[in-house]
Design an enzyme around this catalytic site. Structure first.
Site, PDB file in Angstrom:
ATOM      1  CD  GLU A  96      -3.121   0.807   0.459  1.00 12.78           C
ATOM      2  OE1 GLU A  96      -2.560   1.619  -0.315  1.00 12.78           O
ATOM      3  OE2 GLU A  96      -4.326   0.857   0.718  1.00 12.78           O
ATOM      4  NE  ARG A 162      -1.955   8.519  -9.577  1.00 13.76           N
ATOM      5  CZ  ARG A 162      -2.622   8.087  -8.513  1.00 13.76           C
ATOM      6  NH1 ARG A 162      -1.970   7.594  -7.480  1.00 13.76           N
ATOM      7  NH2 ARG A 162      -3.931   8.151  -8.483  1.00 13.76           N
TER       8      ARG A 162
END
Ligand code: XMP
Ligand code: MG
Length: 175
Positions: A96, A162
């Site tokens: 994660e 990102r």
């Protein structure tokens, strides 16, 4: 929303910590095959670096969970992309980007454990324990952080940032 001038974690610091985590995981699993389940999209950069630093056989797959907040059913999580591999009897490591309230991981673990993996463990790059609403099993944690909204190295704000190799905080309130 503005990016912090200085990174919270530089690319160098992140890379060093990822290598440490990979070494720890390699030691813990020995030469057993590991199913690495990457949560899309935020964890892809972390997972790509982590996997390449592991010294054990990896079976890579993806999962995507979408959580809905602010309703009566807090923690309602829809799994949008399912792993293709069968998890039965496998050692599964869920990778994660960030552990916040814990609702996403709790729901995801609930669903994945129905497939009867031999083990199911979380590896998260960031942990914000101050925001936890639901307990999460002991995990591999890259960095424990205060309640900042962080972006970069896979993490986004409205799909931006990102691609940054370092991690920054966003100034202002994202929500
Ligand atoms: P919960 O609260 O279910 O949510 O643990 C975890 C998910 O929320 C997102 N999230 C963030 N994304 N910067 C981000 O880019 C952050 O600071 C942040 N905090 C939470 C993220 O999708 C994570 O998987
Ligand atoms: Mg995420």
């Amino acid at each position: 929303m503005r990016l912090s001038k200085e990174p919270l974690f530089t690319a160098k610091v992140i890379q060093r910590r990822v290598k440490e985590l990979a070494d720890e995981i390699t030691r813990d699993y020995g030469q057993q095959e590991l199913v690495v389940l990457v949560t899309l999209k935020g964890a892809i950069m972390f997972a790509a670096d982590l996997c390449r630093a592991l010294s054990l056989p990896v079976h890579l797959d993806f999962v995507r969970a979408k959580s809905y907040r602010g309703t009566l059913t807090t923690g309602t999580v829809e799994i949008k992309v399912h792993p293709e591999v069968s998890l039965a009897g496998k050692h599964v490591l869920v990778v994660e980007d960030i552990l916040d309230t814990g609702n996403t991981v709790a729901a995801l673990f609930d669903r994945l454990s129905a497939d009867n993996p031999a083990s199911l463990t979380l590896c998260t790059l960031f942990d914000k324990p101050s925001r936890r609403e639901i307990p999460v099993p002991k995990s591999y944690v890259g960095f424990t952080i205060d309640d900042h909204f962080v972006v970069g190295y896979g993490l986004d704000y409205e799909e931006r940032y990102r691609e940054l190799p370092a991690v920054y905080t966003l100034d202002g309130n994202p929500e």
